[in-house]
Design a protein around this motif. Structure first.
Motif, short mmCIF file in Angstrom:
data_model
loop_
_atom_site.label_atom_id
_atom_site.label_comp_id
_atom_site.label_asym_id
_atom_site.label_seq_id
_atom_site.Cartn_x
_atom_site.Cartn_y
_atom_site.Cartn_z
N UNK A 22 20.42 52.52 -4.11
CA UNK A 22 21.37 51.44 -3.75
C UNK A 22 20.71 50.62 -2.91
N UNK A 23 20.87 49.17 -3.14
CA UNK A 23 20.18 48.07 -2.35
C UNK A 23 21.31 47.23 -1.58
N UNK A 24 21.41 47.27 -0.33
CA UNK A 24 22.34 46.63 0.49
C UNK A 24 21.64 45.46 1.34
N UNK A 25 22.29 44.66 1.77
CA UNK A 25 21.79 43.58 2.77
C UNK A 25 23.11 43.27 3.71
N UNK A 26 22.78 42.93 4.91
CA UNK A 26 23.94 42.32 6.02
C UNK A 26 23.71 40.88 5.64
N UNK A 27 24.93 40.52 5.16
CA UNK A 27 25.16 39.08 4.53
C UNK A 27 24.64 38.06 5.85
N UNK A 28 24.54 36.92 5.64
CA UNK A 28 24.51 35.83 6.57
C UNK A 28 25.75 35.86 7.35
N UNK A 29 25.71 35.76 8.86
CA UNK A 29 26.41 35.84 9.69
C UNK A 29 27.12 37.13 10.05
N UNK A 30 26.50 38.32 9.58
CA UNK A 30 27.13 39.72 9.68
C UNK A 30 25.94 40.49 10.20
N UNK A 81 29.48 35.37 12.24
CA UNK A 81 30.26 34.63 11.20
C UNK A 81 29.89 33.36 10.58
N UNK A 82 28.63 32.89 10.95
CA UNK A 82 28.22 31.72 10.54
C UNK A 82 27.62 31.83 9.26
N UNK A 83 28.49 31.87 8.19
CA UNK A 83 28.27 32.27 6.73
C UNK A 83 27.73 31.01 6.06
N UNK A 84 28.24 30.02 6.43
CA UNK A 84 28.03 28.65 5.62
C UNK A 84 29.17 28.55 4.78
N UNK A 85 29.44 27.75 3.89
CA UNK A 85 30.29 27.38 2.90
C UNK A 85 30.13 28.49 1.80
N UNK A 133 33.16 28.94 7.56
CA UNK A 133 33.24 30.12 6.83
C UNK A 133 34.57 30.80 6.40
N UNK A 134 35.68 30.68 7.40
CA UNK A 134 36.87 30.95 7.25
C UNK A 134 37.61 30.24 6.19
N UNK A 135 37.17 29.04 6.13
CA UNK A 135 37.58 27.92 5.00
C UNK A 135 37.21 28.41 3.57
N UNK A 136 35.90 28.78 3.84
CA UNK A 136 35.55 29.35 2.34
C UNK A 136 35.99 30.52 1.79
N UNK A 137 36.21 31.37 2.88
CA UNK A 137 36.76 32.79 2.51
C UNK A 137 38.38 32.37 1.85
N UNK A 138 39.03 31.66 2.55
CA UNK A 138 40.44 31.34 1.97
C UNK A 138 40.41 30.71 0.83
#
Length: 328
Positions: free
Chosen positions: A61-69, A80-84, A210-215
């Motif tokens: 299993x290969x995992x990573x903490x995503x940008x912003x998390x 939370x600064x994930x980018x678009x 980031x929230x805009x991208x999520x939505x």
């Protein structure tokens, strides 16, 4: 089973935290890349990864903490600064290519799995028709745990709030906003709910961008689930699909996930929707044996598809050997 922490660098030079759970190299049956959920991180999945990487499954299993998390945040402004969406999917693609380039993963069947927000991202990545992902490696399966297709009706933001947020994101993209998910409905285990509350890495913070991208990703997957055409996406999965959802989930919509499942096509019609009666959002951390059953279901599904992949390779090699010997 061995665990290793490290980091990998995205194409824009950002360093992201990684962790792997691996069986002995000679025992690896398959490779699984995992995408975590909103305000979550790769070390918060309890026994799921140790179980998958142990006998009888032996999945690396290969995992990573995503940008912003998680541990990929080095200062408060990173939260939370994930980018678009383009950046989110680019980071995933970079990590996929990184794992695919490792010597120990060569020749192993590849699987992608996402939970919650990560499930929505996995769907967007695998269903995207963008030429940016044309060098995506062949996957033997896509697994989705309570994927984010739509919020549960009790959590849906109003239309006006969404529109106001989108406009604000254009002007102030990096402005941070707390977006709390209900700890009560994470799991039927009180300890798991309290762990979520107490974990400083679960910061409940997004940026307007980031929230805009999520939505936007939610809207695109929702449109697909209702049979609409969405530019840049297909409903034809390149590999078998496994959906899982708890019927008691009040974070995300079980019905919307079912609707999307119904419209998706998979090779040889190999797609499965697994319901867990009354279970909440973190299926891997549900009590009363549900979490253990979930891990078993994941491992068995992966091994079944991995073995099919191995059989295809063996048949292909045998046919090549026949031709080399002058057979037909």
């Amino acid at each position: 089973m061995d665990t290793t922490e490290g980091e990998f660098t995205t194409k824009d030079g950002t360093k992201l935290y990684t962790k792997t759970w691996k069986p002995r190299s000679d025992a690896v049956q398959a490779v699984l890349i995992f995408l975590h959920g909103f305000s979550d991180h790769i070390n918060a999945y309890y026994d799921l990864f140790p179980t998958l990487s142990s006998s009888p499954f032996n999945v690396a299993v290969y995992g990573f903490d995503q940008r912003g998390w998680g541990r990929s945040c080095h200062k408060p402004a990173d939260n939370g600064n994930t980018g678009p969406t383009a950046m989110v999917l680019s980071d995933i693609h970079d990590f996929v290519l990184h794992v695919a380039s490792l010597p120990e993963t060569q020749g192993k069947p590849f699987f992608l799995m996402g939970h919650s927000m990560g499930g929505g991202e996995a769907l967007c990545y695998m269903l995207s028709t963008s030429p940016d992902f044309s060098n995506r490696p062949a996957f033997s399966g896509l697994l989705l745990q309570a994927p984010y297709v739509e919020m549960h009706p009790s959590n849906q933001p109003s239309f006006l709030k969404v529109q106001a947020g989108k406009l604000a994101a254009i002007v102030l993209p990096h402005t941070q906003l707390k977006q709390k998910l209900s700890a009560t409905y994470m799991s039927r285990s009180e300890k798991v709910c309290q762990d979520w509350i107490n974990d400083p890495l679960c910061h409940d913070t997004g940026t307007l961008e980031g929230l805009k991208g999520l939505l936007q990703r939610e809207a695109e997957l929702s449109h697909l689930s209702h049979g609409r055409t969405v530019h840049g996406y297909t409903t034809k999965s390149p590999c078998p699909i496994w959906f899982s959802f708890g019927t008691g989930d009040r974070i995300l919509s079980y019905i919307a996930a079912q609707q999307l499942f119904n419209v998706l096509e998979a090779p040889n019609k190999d797609k499965t929707f697994k319901s867990y009666p009354d279970a909440y959002h973190k299926l891997h951390a549900e009590p009363d044996g549900v979490g253990e059953q979930f891990a078993k279901d994941v491992g068995e599904w992966i091994l079944a598809r991995g073995n099919k992949e191995a059989e295809v390779v063996q048949v292909g090699q045998s046919q090549s050997d026949l031709k080399a010997d002058g057979g037909s």
